[in-house]
Write a protein that holds these residues in place. Structure first.
Motif, PDB file in Angstrom:
ATOM      1  N   CYS A  16       0.865  -1.194   0.000  1.00  0.00           N
ATOM      2  CA  CYS A  16       0.000   0.000   0.000  1.00  0.00           C
ATOM      3  C   CYS A  16       0.892   1.231   0.000  1.00  0.00           C
TER       4      CYS A  16
ATOM      5  N   VAL B 232      -2.908 -10.807  -2.982  1.00  0.00           N
ATOM      6  CA  VAL B 232      -4.133 -10.951  -3.787  1.00  0.00           C
ATOM      7  C   VAL B 232      -3.900 -12.054  -4.786  1.00  0.00           C
TER       8      VAL B 232
ATOM      9  N   GLY C  75      -7.565 -10.821  -8.950  1.00  0.00           N
ATOM     10  CA  GLY C  75      -7.627  -9.517  -8.284  1.00  0.00           C
ATOM     11  C   GLY C  75      -6.508  -8.615  -8.736  1.00  0.00           C
TER      12      GLY C  75
ATOM     13  N   ILE D 178      -6.800  -5.000 -10.592  1.00  0.00           N
ATOM     14  CA  ILE D 178      -6.151  -3.751 -10.126  1.00  0.00           C
ATOM     15  C   ILE D 178      -5.259  -3.175 -11.228  1.00  0.00           C
TER      16      ILE D 178
ATOM     17  N   GLN E 203      -7.316  -1.560 -13.814  1.00  0.00           N
ATOM     18  CA  GLN E 203      -7.850  -0.284 -13.325  1.00  0.00           C
ATOM     19  C   GLN E 203      -6.803   0.812 -13.492  1.00  0.00           C
TER      20      GLN E 203
ATOM     21  N   GLU F 247     -14.843  -4.323  -9.822  1.00  0.00           N
ATOM     22  CA  GLU F 247     -13.815  -4.257  -8.772  1.00  0.00           C
ATOM     23  C   GLU F 247     -14.460  -4.262  -7.383  1.00  0.00           C
ATOM     24  N   ASN F 248     -15.578  -3.525  -7.262  1.00  0.00           N
ATOM     25  CA  ASN F 248     -16.266  -3.461  -5.968  1.00  0.00           C
ATOM     26  C   ASN F 248     -16.791  -4.843  -5.570  1.00  0.00           C
TER      27      ASN F 248
ATOM     28  N   ARG G  91     -13.937  -6.915  -4.570  1.00  0.00           N
ATOM     29  CA  ARG G  91     -13.483  -6.537  -3.216  1.00  0.00           C
ATOM     30  C   ARG G  91     -14.374  -7.167  -2.158  1.00  0.00           C
TER      31      ARG G  91
ATOM     32  N   ASN H 255     -13.623 -10.725  -2.046  1.00  0.00           N
ATOM     33  CA  ASN H 255     -12.348 -10.942  -1.378  1.00  0.00           C
ATOM     34  C   ASN H 255     -12.495 -10.824   0.141  1.00  0.00           C
ATOM     35  N   ASN H 256     -13.279  -9.806   0.542  1.00  0.00           N
ATOM     36  CA  ASN H 256     -13.509  -9.632   1.984  1.00  0.00           C
ATOM     37  C   ASN H 256     -14.212 -10.854   2.569  1.00  0.00           C
TER      38      ASN H 256
ATOM     39  N   GLU I  63     -11.695 -13.550   2.813  1.00  0.00           N
ATOM     40  CA  GLU I  63     -10.775 -13.378   3.939  1.00  0.00           C
ATOM     41  C   GLU I  63     -11.461 -13.691   5.269  1.00  0.00           C
TER      42      GLU I  63
END
Length: 429
Positions: free
Chosen positions: A6, A15, A19, A23, A26, A395-396, A399, A402-403, A406
């Protein structure tokens, strides 16, 4: 799996490939959008600069053309004014020469008429003197005859008859001289007026009128015709003068006396129908009218370019009109050159206007294509924007997925499934 750091907090997280690809796409979409906006702005600036440069070049070329045109027009105006002034001077000179020639011909004619009258008077005086002498002889013989009347009566009678015959011959001769005097100036001995004019012209045709046409007008398709048509040409075969001739004669015994003016209208009509520049009436009518006896009479105040002459002025008027036409031939050629130059200027203006029209047309077409290209780019940008929004939406969802992935754990999976919980517990043991 891929590791990503980050840029804000420095935390490293992993990722999966899908994913990471999302990214990366994007980031690429944002760079592509930025590049497209930059290229669009640059293209807009280049378009405005190109239009400004094209306008400046067009205005510069147009100003140069207009300046050259103004210079040429001023030069041509100066040349035309100089030519007109020279033509006026030459016309004045020709008019002066014409007046001098007319005065000389009048003087010559007057001198010739006086000589002819003196010759007739001398001839009549000689005949009168001879008659007087004869009368004296008769008187003398009469005195002598008194001596022997009987013997000389026959002789006296014979002499009287002889001298009376001579007197008749003398009277006839005097009448002949008087008639000769009235017709001597026309050179009309044993020929008609038309024949006289044709013969006079043919005498000079080989030397003075080598390129000329002088023939009878036999074309009566329009209902009437003149007597003769005269046309003359330069060495290039270009006609520079034409004359319609009408000959009118009248004998002393005619019951009706015509006037010259009676034939003006018909002569002018024949001139126009046969495309002649001048009209000339060769006339013996109104022999006592001093107006027509003065020489070459200009009646153009009634009919354009028309003259009335006596036969003795037939060759002089052809010469005068021909010389005047020859002198003006150079000016006609110069005017033709100036006219052609004016045509060139008109063609130049037409070509310039045609260039402007074509330039405007090409500019309009280029502008239309440019706007069309901009519209297509706008449509592409709009399409890419929609694609971008769809990718952002994907992407949303990724995400969220992915959440959820996780947050996924064995405890959560076996929360409501005691069988699976028992199995996982056995595995841990």
């Amino acid at each position: 799996m891929r590791e990503i750091k980050c840029p804000k907090c420095g935390e490293i997280f992993s990722v999966d490939e899908s994913g990471y690809a999302a990214i990366l796409k994007q980031v690429r979409d944002r760079e592509f959008e930025k590049e497209i906006n930059s290229r669009a702005n640059q293209f807009e600036i280049e378009k405005e600069n190109a239009v400004k440069i094209a306008k400046m070049e067009a205005e510069k070329i147009l100003n140069e053309i207009i300046n050259k045109k103004d210079i040429q027009i001023n030069e041509l105006k100066s040349e035309i004014e100089a030519g007109i002034e020279a033509q006026k001077l030459e016309s004045a000179r020709l008019q002066g020469e014409k007046d001098k020639e007319i005065e000389r011909l009048k003087s010559r004619l007057l001198s010739t008429e006086q000589e002819k009258e003196l010759a007739v008077i001398r001839a009549v005086s000689a005949k009168d003197k001879e008659i007087s002498q004869m009368n004296n002889s008769i008187a003398e013989l009469s005195g002598k005859l008194r001596i022997g009347e009987k013997e000389n009566q026959l002789k006296e009678q014979s002499l009287k008859e002889q001298y009376e015959g001579k007197l008749r011959l003398k009277d006839e001769e005097i009448a002949h001289y008087k008639e000769f005097k009235s017709k001597l100036s026309t050179k009309m001995v044993g020929e008609s007026l038309e024949q006289h004019c044709e013969i006079e012209f043919n005498k000079l045709r080989a030397t003075g009128f080598q390129n000329a046409y002088f023939e009878k007008d036999n074309d009566a398709k329009t209902g009437s015709k003149g007597d003769f048509i005269y046309r003359d040409y330069d060495n290039n075969g270009v006609e520079f003068i034409s004359v319609m001739f009408e000959m009118k004669n009248e004998t002393d015994t005619s019951s009706t006396k015509k006037k010259n003016e009676d034939f003006f209208k018909e002569l002018d009509k024949d001139r126009n129908e046969k495309n002649c520049e001048y009209a000339v009436l060769v006339s013996l009518l109104e022999s006592e009218n001093e107006f027509y006896n003065t020489g070459i009479v200009d009646v153009s105040h009634k009919y354009k370019k028309m003259y009335v002459i006596r036969p003795q002025f037939f060759i002089p008027i052809i010469t005068l009109l021909r010389n005047a036409a020859l002198n003006s031939l150079d000016y006609k050629r110069e005017l033709a050159v100036i006219k052609n130059q004016n045509i060139d200027i008109s063609n130049f203006e037409n070509e310039m206007n045609e260039f402007k029209d074509k330039f405007s047309k090409n500019f309009r077409l280029a502008s239309e294509k440019f706007h069309k290209a901009i519209e297509e780019i706008d449509k592409t940008i709009e399409h890419l924007q929609k694609t971008k929004e769809a990718l952002l939406s994907s992407e949303n969802n990724l995400r969220l997925a992915n959440n959820k992935a996780e947050d996924l754990s064995i405890k959560r999976l076996t929360k409501n499934n005691p069988t699976m919980a028992a199995k996982f517990a056995e595995l841990n043991l």
